[in-house]
Design a protein around this motif. Structure first.
Motif, mmCIF file in Angstrom:
data_model
loop_
_atom_site.group_PDB
_atom_site.id
_atom_site.type_symbol
_atom_site.label_atom_id
_atom_site.label_comp_id
_atom_site.label_asym_id
_atom_site.label_seq_id
_atom_site.Cartn_x
_atom_site.Cartn_y
_atom_site.Cartn_z
ATOM 1 N N PRO A 150 5.375 -1.545 -4.534
ATOM 2 C CA PRO A 150 3.914 -0.505 -4.130
ATOM 3 C C PRO A 150 3.852 -0.430 -5.411
ATOM 4 C CG PRO A 150 6.188 -0.533 -2.792
ATOM 5 C CD PRO A 150 6.445 -1.274 -2.857
ATOM 6 N N LEU A 151 2.930 1.098 -5.090
ATOM 7 C CA LEU A 151 2.694 1.966 -6.050
ATOM 8 C C LEU A 151 3.683 3.184 -6.579
ATOM 9 C CD1 LEU A 151 -1.273 2.551 -5.547
ATOM 10 C CD2 LEU A 151 -0.400 1.196 -6.818
ATOM 11 N N VAL A 152 3.425 2.810 -7.583
ATOM 12 C CA VAL A 152 4.920 3.938 -8.107
ATOM 13 C C VAL A 152 4.047 5.341 -8.184
ATOM 14 C CG1 VAL A 152 6.232 5.005 -10.161
ATOM 15 C CG2 VAL A 152 5.864 2.272 -9.477
ATOM 16 N N GLU A 153 5.016 6.606 -7.321
ATOM 17 C CA GLU A 153 4.446 7.853 -8.018
ATOM 18 C C GLU A 153 5.859 8.041 -8.670
ATOM 19 O OE1 GLU A 153 4.817 12.194 -5.164
ATOM 20 O OE2 GLU A 153 4.243 9.800 -4.578
ATOM 21 N N ILE A 154 5.332 8.680 -10.010
ATOM 22 C CA ILE A 154 6.504 9.044 -11.359
ATOM 23 C C ILE A 154 6.708 10.277 -11.129
ATOM 24 C CG2 ILE A 154 7.277 9.121 -13.644
ATOM 25 C CD1 ILE A 154 6.739 6.852 -12.682
ATOM 26 N N VAL A 155 8.042 10.574 -11.038
ATOM 27 C CA VAL A 155 8.781 12.113 -11.014
ATOM 28 C C VAL A 155 9.197 11.938 -12.488
ATOM 29 C CG1 VAL A 155 10.490 13.850 -9.933
ATOM 30 C CG2 VAL A 155 8.767 12.834 -8.252
ATOM 31 N N GLU A 156 9.061 13.026 -12.970
ATOM 32 C CA GLU A 156 9.710 13.264 -14.616
ATOM 33 C C GLU A 156 10.580 14.602 -14.676
ATOM 34 O OE1 GLU A 156 6.765 13.402 -17.997
ATOM 35 O OE2 GLU A 156 5.445 12.898 -16.701
ATOM 36 N N CYS A 157 11.727 14.142 -14.985
ATOM 37 C CA CYS A 157 12.631 15.186 -15.732
ATOM 38 C C CYS A 157 13.231 15.155 -17.063
ATOM 39 C CB CYS A 157 13.751 14.771 -14.516
ATOM 40 S SG CYS A 157 13.686 14.972 -12.529
ATOM 41 N N ALA A 158 13.051 16.583 -16.686
ATOM 42 C CA ALA A 158 13.607 17.006 -18.762
ATOM 43 C C ALA A 158 15.321 17.417 -19.055
ATOM 44 C CB ALA A 158 13.112 17.572 -19.645
ATOM 45 N N THR A 159 15.823 17.604 -17.445
ATOM 46 C CA THR A 159 17.360 18.749 -17.422
ATOM 47 C C THR A 159 18.151 18.005 -16.179
ATOM 48 O OG1 THR A 159 16.279 19.706 -15.936
ATOM 49 C CG2 THR A 159 16.215 21.094 -18.149
ATOM 50 N N GLU A 160 19.202 18.080 -17.056
ATOM 51 C CA GLU A 160 20.365 17.520 -15.837
ATOM 52 C C GLU A 160 20.225 17.979 -14.166
ATOM 53 O OE1 GLU A 160 24.710 17.054 -14.974
ATOM 54 O OE2 GLU A 160 24.391 18.420 -16.569
ATOM 55 N N PRO A 161 19.974 19.498 -13.911
ATOM 56 C CA PRO A 161 20.421 19.900 -12.517
ATOM 57 C C PRO A 161 18.829 19.440 -12.341
ATOM 58 C CG PRO A 161 20.474 22.160 -14.601
ATOM 59 C CD PRO A 161 20.196 20.085 -14.721
ATOM 60 N N ASP A 167 0.992 -0.698 0.336
ATOM 61 C CA ASP A 167 0.163 0.134 -0.089
ATOM 62 C C ASP A 167 0.575 1.634 0.208
ATOM 63 O OD1 ASP A 167 -2.515 -1.050 0.037
ATOM 64 O OD2 ASP A 167 -2.309 -1.682 2.317
ATOM 65 N N ASP A 168 2.627 1.117 0.317
ATOM 66 C CA ASP A 168 3.107 2.093 -0.169
ATOM 67 C C ASP A 168 3.177 2.729 -1.091
ATOM 68 O OD1 ASP A 168 3.118 1.926 3.375
ATOM 69 O OD2 ASP A 168 5.925 0.412 2.625
ATOM 70 N N LYS A 169 3.799 3.347 -1.188
ATOM 71 C CA LYS A 169 4.215 4.599 -2.716
ATOM 72 C C LYS A 169 5.981 4.651 -3.036
ATOM 73 C CE LYS A 169 0.344 7.039 -4.287
ATOM 74 N NZ LYS A 169 -0.102 7.876 -5.019
ATOM 75 N N MET A 170 6.557 3.764 -3.605
ATOM 76 C CA MET A 170 8.163 4.540 -3.758
ATOM 77 C C MET A 170 7.679 5.438 -5.350
ATOM 78 S SD MET A 170 9.548 0.564 -3.776
ATOM 79 C CE MET A 170 10.882 0.960 -3.396
ATOM 80 N N ARG A 171 8.616 6.163 -5.262
ATOM 81 C CA ARG A 171 8.343 7.136 -6.228
ATOM 82 C C ARG A 171 10.273 6.525 -7.206
ATOM 83 N NH1 ARG A 171 9.063 12.587 -2.572
ATOM 84 N NH2 ARG A 171 7.073 13.134 -3.681
ATOM 85 N N VAL A 172 9.799 6.394 -8.796
ATOM 86 C CA VAL A 172 10.354 6.380 -9.577
ATOM 87 C C VAL A 172 10.745 8.030 -10.824
ATOM 88 C CG1 VAL A 172 10.766 4.937 -12.387
ATOM 89 C CG2 VAL A 172 9.915 4.344 -9.704
ATOM 90 N N LEU A 173 11.936 8.075 -10.409
ATOM 91 C CA LEU A 173 12.413 9.345 -11.240
ATOM 92 C C LEU A 173 12.669 8.291 -12.980
ATOM 93 C CD1 LEU A 173 14.999 12.209 -10.383
ATOM 94 C CD2 LEU A 173 15.503 10.696 -12.577
ATOM 95 N N VAL A 174 11.711 9.526 -14.290
ATOM 96 C CA VAL A 174 12.312 9.240 -14.800
ATOM 97 C C VAL A 174 12.757 10.305 -15.799
ATOM 98 C CG1 VAL A 174 10.696 8.800 -17.362
ATOM 99 C CG2 VAL A 174 10.343 7.446 -15.027
ATOM 100 N N TYR A 175 14.244 10.182 -16.381
ATOM 101 C CA TYR A 175 14.649 11.010 -16.847
ATOM 102 C C TYR A 175 14.962 11.016 -18.255
ATOM 103 C CZ TYR A 175 19.550 14.004 -17.954
ATOM 104 O OH TYR A 175 19.803 14.456 -18.785
ATOM 105 N N SER A 176 14.486 11.593 -19.284
ATOM 106 C CA SER A 176 14.493 12.287 -20.718
ATOM 107 C C SER A 176 14.103 13.484 -21.024
ATOM 108 C CB SER A 176 13.385 11.151 -21.334
ATOM 109 O OG SER A 176 13.777 10.965 -22.884
ATOM 110 N N ASP A 177 15.848 13.752 -22.020
ATOM 111 C CA ASP A 177 14.350 15.319 -22.715
ATOM 112 C C ASP A 177 13.838 15.390 -24.005
ATOM 113 O OD1 ASP A 177 16.307 13.876 -24.722
ATOM 114 O OD2 ASP A 177 17.286 15.918 -25.476
ATOM 115 N N ASP A 178 13.092 14.069 -24.246
ATOM 116 C CA ASP A 178 12.660 13.609 -25.057
ATOM 117 C C ASP A 178 10.709 13.185 -24.068
ATOM 118 O OD1 ASP A 178 10.570 12.510 -27.430
ATOM 119 O OD2 ASP A 178 12.238 11.259 -28.116
ATOM 120 N N ALA A 179 9.893 13.845 -24.990
ATOM 121 C CA ALA A 179 8.466 13.257 -23.851
ATOM 122 C C ALA A 179 7.801 12.199 -24.060
ATOM 123 C CB ALA A 179 7.820 15.030 -24.402
#
Length: 141
Positions: A38-49, A7-19
């Motif tokens: 657990p369920l996934v919470e997505i964090v999207e990133c398009a930039t290195e910083p 029932d917990d969530k885990m954060r998964v970061l997805v990094y790409s400059d391509d949407a």
């Protein structure tokens, strides 16, 4: 150590400059890549910083990095994170060419998947990394 409740969530970061690549990865992972994680919470990133900010925050459980991202590819980002981030989360690197496997090893990525993405392979890989993170995470949640 327990892997925690599903029932917990885990954060998964997805990094790409391509949407489109980010969307493909997110679809493959789904809400829960395996029944025992657990369920996934997505964090999207398009930039290195932004990726480095998230990875250094301690709030990311698994990262999926696109090796073809410009100007900072996932391989370099992975290597830097593994060298600099305390308790760095497991990293899955997406590579475009089979010959890039040696670079993926240099990057210290925990897992590698190849383009074209196979959704089941990516989901299984992310689920494995989620299990690993649950068992080895240093920071208490």
């Amino acid at each position: 150590m327990s892997t925690g409740s599903t029932d917990d969530k885990m954060r998964v970061l997805v990094y790409s400059d391509d949407a489109a690549t980010r969307a493909e990865v997110i679809r493959a992972i789904g809400r829960r890549p395996a029944a025992d994680v657990p369920l996934v919470e997505i964090v999207e990133c398009a930039t290195e910083p932004k990726v480095h900010q998230w990875l250094g925050s301690g709030e990311i459980d698994v990262a999926v990095l696109d090796g073809e991202t410009q100007p900072a590819g996932g391989m370099g980002v992975s290597r830097q994170a593994k060298d600099e981030v305390y308790d760095c989360p497991p990293i899955c690197l997406i590579i475009a060419r089979r010959d890039d496997r040696w670079l993926a090893e240099w990057s210290k990525a925990d897992a590698v998947v190849s383009q074209p993405l196979e959704p089941i392979v990516l989901a299984d890989t992310v689920a494995d990394l989620m299990r690993r993170r649950s068992a080895t995470r240093l920071n208490a949640k």
